[in-house]
Design a protein around this motif. Structure first.
Motif, PDB file in Angstrom:
ATOM      1  N   SER A   1       0.833  -1.208   0.000  1.00 30.01           N
ATOM      2  CA  SER A   1       0.000   0.000   0.000  1.00 30.01           C
ATOM      3  C   SER A   1       0.864   1.252   0.000  1.00 30.01           C
ATOM      4  CB  SER A   1      -0.947   0.015   1.197  1.00 30.01           C
ATOM      5  OG  SER A   1      -0.228  -0.086   2.400  1.00 30.01           O
ATOM      6  N   SER A   2       2.074   1.168   0.547  1.00 30.82           N
ATOM      7  CA  SER A   2       2.897   2.376   0.495  1.00 30.82           C
ATOM      8  C   SER A   2       3.432   2.589  -0.920  1.00 30.82           C
ATOM      9  CB  SER A   2       4.003   2.360   1.547  1.00 30.82           C
ATOM     10  OG  SER A   2       4.593   1.116   1.617  1.00 30.82           O
ATOM     11  N   ALA A   3       3.638   1.505  -1.675  1.00 26.98           N
ATOM     12  CA  ALA A   3       4.104   1.664  -3.063  1.00 26.98           C
ATOM     13  C   ALA A   3       3.046   2.387  -3.895  1.00 26.98           C
ATOM     14  CB  ALA A   3       4.416   0.303  -3.671  1.00 26.98           C
TER      15      ALA A   3
ATOM     16  N   GLY B   1      10.670   2.318  -1.322  1.00 28.07           N
ATOM     17  CA  GLY B   1      11.495   2.137  -2.532  1.00 28.07           C
ATOM     18  C   GLY B   1      10.717   1.478  -3.655  1.00 28.07           C
ATOM     19  N   SER B   2       9.886   0.494  -3.295  1.00 24.05           N
ATOM     20  CA  SER B   2       9.170  -0.265  -4.324  1.00 24.05           C
ATOM     21  C   SER B   2       8.104   0.583  -5.029  1.00 24.05           C
ATOM     22  CB  SER B   2       8.543  -1.525  -3.729  1.00 24.05           C
ATOM     23  OG  SER B   2       7.680  -1.184  -2.671  1.00 24.05           O
ATOM     24  N   ALA B   3       7.860   1.805  -4.545  1.00 20.36           N
ATOM     25  CA  ALA B   3       6.952   2.729  -5.229  1.00 20.36           C
ATOM     26  C   ALA B   3       7.447   3.010  -6.649  1.00 20.36           C
ATOM     27  CB  ALA B   3       6.826   4.033  -4.446  1.00 20.36           C
ATOM     28  N   ALA B   4       8.778   2.921  -6.845  1.00 23.95           N
ATOM     29  CA  ALA B   4       9.344   3.150  -8.184  1.00 23.95           C
ATOM     30  C   ALA B   4       8.705   2.210  -9.198  1.00 23.95           C
ATOM     31  CB  ALA B   4      10.856   2.928  -8.143  1.00 23.95           C
ATOM     32  N   ARG B   5       8.380   0.985  -8.753  1.00 24.23           N
ATOM     33  CA  ARG B   5       7.882  -0.026  -9.689  1.00 24.23           C
ATOM     34  C   ARG B   5       6.400   0.139 -10.008  1.00 24.23           C
ATOM     35  NH1 ARG B   5      10.438  -4.323  -6.064  1.00 24.23           N
ATOM     36  NH2 ARG B   5       8.243  -4.448  -5.502  1.00 24.23           N
ATOM     37  N   SER B   6       5.683   0.989  -9.266  1.00 31.26           N
ATOM     38  CA  SER B   6       4.249   1.162  -9.541  1.00 31.26           C
ATOM     39  C   SER B   6       4.006   2.190 -10.645  1.00 31.26           C
ATOM     40  CB  SER B   6       3.518   1.610  -8.271  1.00 31.26           C
ATOM     41  OG  SER B   6       3.370   0.526  -7.392  1.00 31.26           O
TER      42      SER B   6
ATOM     43  N   GLY C   1       7.700  -1.542   9.879  1.00 26.00           N
ATOM     44  CA  GLY C   1       7.678  -1.052   8.495  1.00 26.00           C
ATOM     45  C   GLY C   1       8.880  -1.621   7.751  1.00 26.00           C
ATOM     46  N   SER C   2       8.767  -1.685   6.415  1.00 21.85           N
ATOM     47  CA  SER C   2       9.854  -2.277   5.640  1.00 21.85           C
ATOM     48  C   SER C   2      11.154  -1.508   5.799  1.00 21.85           C
ATOM     49  CB  SER C   2       9.479  -2.338   4.169  1.00 21.85           C
ATOM     50  OG  SER C   2       8.399  -3.203   3.993  1.00 21.85           O
ATOM     51  N   GLN C   3      11.031  -0.184   6.000  1.00 27.60           N
ATOM     52  CA  GLN C   3      12.231   0.636   6.103  1.00 27.60           C
ATOM     53  C   GLN C   3      13.167   0.107   7.189  1.00 27.60           C
ATOM     54  OE1 GLN C   3      12.198   2.363   3.507  1.00 27.60           O
ATOM     55  NE2 GLN C   3      14.280   3.038   3.912  1.00 27.60           N
TER      56      GLN C   3
HETATM   57  C1  DP6 Z   1       8.966  -7.091   0.985  1.00 26.14           C
HETATM   58  O1  DP6 Z   1      10.761  -0.331   1.292  1.00 26.14           O
HETATM   59  O2  DP6 Z   1       9.384  -0.649  -0.783  1.00 26.14           O
HETATM   60  O3  DP6 Z   1       7.561  -5.735  -0.328  1.00 26.14           O
HETATM   61  O4  DP6 Z   1       6.283  -0.605   0.448  1.00 26.14           O
HETATM   62  O5  DP6 Z   1       6.683   0.037   2.820  1.00 26.14           O
HETATM   63  O6  DP6 Z   1       6.766  -2.349   2.164  1.00 26.14           O
HETATM   64  P1  DP6 Z   1       6.947  -0.930   1.729  1.00 26.14           P
HETATM   65  O7  DP6 Z   1       8.441  -0.678   1.520  1.00 26.14           O
HETATM   66  P2  DP6 Z   1       9.635  -1.024   0.603  1.00 26.14           P
HETATM   67  O8  DP6 Z   1       9.895  -2.584   0.713  1.00 26.14           O
HETATM   68  C2  DP6 Z   1       9.220  -3.535  -0.015  1.00 26.14           C
HETATM   69  C3  DP6 Z   1       9.688  -4.854   0.384  1.00 26.14           C
HETATM   70  C4  DP6 Z   1       8.909  -6.048  -0.104  1.00 26.14           C
HETATM   71  C5  DP6 Z   1       9.520  -6.656  -1.370  1.00 26.14           C
HETATM   72  C6  DP6 Z   1       9.274  -5.919  -2.666  1.00 26.14           C
HETATM   73  O9  DP6 Z   1       8.184  -5.385  -2.887  1.00 26.14           O
HETATM   74  O10 DP6 Z   1      10.183  -5.935  -3.509  1.00 26.14           O
END
Ligand code: DP6
Length: 340
Positions: free
Chosen positions: A117-119, A152-157, A202-204
């Motif tokens: 959801s953050s992406a 970071g994975s927001a880049a891929r959306s 959080g993933s961070q």
């Molecule tokens: C496990 O730092 O992009 O989903 O979106 O807050 O989860 P969130 O943060 P981000 O880490 C994503 C890590 C992952 C694997 C992935 O989507 O590549």
């Protein structure tokens, strides 16, 4: 300096599911990942954002509609901080004047439950902000800005369909691009909502602990092979080969998570039951493979012709557990007459 747009900007952005996961950073301030990652944008998991800039710089209003109840809640200070950070980052980069902001946001799926959801939120936020300030920017640069947001994975959306995020060597070349449009392959992602609870870590924070796992070097060794193999499987639209790699990638990432300091256990009992169920379905000739992000929810990856069968079996075996059906989708879009 360009004038402040008075109109409300509407953006919609998809979550994405990673087939090759991003876990661990080699530079946390620039959000440079340890490895390339690869994902698909999800048609059924989207975030809509309405952004209006205001002359009053004190206004910092973010309202989030709750997925389950429909209630509108104000963002918590913890949710507001990364949004303010993104705005400061962008204003500085483009020498934009300060302004207040009012945001309405709604998800078609539960937030912070390992469905990116953050992406979807931050990719949408970066795009909405640039549009509101009338800044026109390349897609590549927008993926770099999204990378440096709260996720970071927001880049891929941002790009369409199937998206590769290159780890790069530095800020300017760690970007994401579409390697195939949504119509390239009829893959589906059936998200099984094992848990709608918001995750505690959080993933961070999780990324910063990745290196402490003794299995981290083993994951890099695995990725050296998996990255080449998945390109071949994708080129051939070979679901068996593709599925085997993505399942191993998810287990490899969770092995690192479970052995890093502090340890992160995202799975629950139903997660494991679902992993066993996918094995069983495969033994019956159904090509279905599981992948899991930072949460307990399981993403079942298959092709469209098997989706109905899979959904029926899951709803019979796991009564009361909801699923979200996804096909490959386009990336972030501005709704209305504005576009890049
Ligand atoms: C496990 O730092 O992009 O989903 O979106 O807050 O989860 P969130 O943060 P981000 O880490 C994503 C890590 C992952 C694997 C992935 O989507 O590549």
């Amino acid at each position: 300096m360009k004038p402040l747009s008075q109109e409300t900007v509407n953006v919609t952005s998809p979550a994405n599911i990673a087939f090759i996961k991003y876990w661990g950073q080699r530079d946390s301030s620039e959000v440079l990942p340890e490895n390339d990652s690869f994902s698909m944008n999800l048609s059924g998991c989207t975030t809509s954002i309405q952004l209006t800039l205001t002359e009053n710089i004190e206004t910092q209003e973010v309202k989030i509609r709750d997925y389950a109840t429909g209630a509108i809640n104000q963002a918590s200070p913890e949710e507001l901080a990364p949004i303010v950070h993104v705005f400061e980052l962008l204003r500085k980069k483009y020498s934009l004047h300060n302004a207040g902001f009012s945001i309405n946001s709604a998800n078609s799926f539960p937030k912070k439950a390992g469905i990116a959801s953050s992406a979807s939120f931050f990719s949408g936020l970066v795009t909405a902000f640039l549009a509101a300030y009338n800044v026109s920017e390349t897609e590549r640069e927008r993926t770099i800005l999204a990378r440096k947001s709260g996720s970071g994975s927001a880049a891929r959306s941002i790009p369409d369909g199937f998206v590769w995020w290159y780890k790069g060597n530095e800020d300017a070349d760690s970007y994401a691009e579409s390697i195939a449009g949504p119509d390239y392959w009829d893959l589906v992602d059936i998200v099984v909502l094992v848990s709608k609870e918001e995750k505690q870590t959080g993933s961070q924070k999780g990324h910063s602990g990745a290196h402490s796992s003794l299995l981290f070097p083993a994951r890099q060794f695995f990725l050296n092979h998996a990255i080449n193999d998945i390109k071949e499987a994708f080129r051939n639209r070979d679901i068996e080969h593709f599925g085997t790699i993505i399942e191993a990638d998810a287990v490899s990432m969770h092995s690192v998570m479970m052995t890093q300091d502090p340890q992160l256990f995202f799975w629950n009992g139903t997660t494991l039951d679902l992993l066993r169920t996918t094995l069983e379905l495969r033994s019956q000739g159904i090509p279905v493979y599981a992948t899991i992000d930072a949460g307990a929810n399981v993403h079942l990856i298959s092709t469209r012709s098997f989706s109905e069968k899979i959904i029926n079996i899951i709803s019979t075996r796991f009564p009361g557990i909801d699923t979200i059906y996804n096909e490959p989708s386009v990336g972030t879009r501005i709704i209305g007459n504005r576009n890049y």
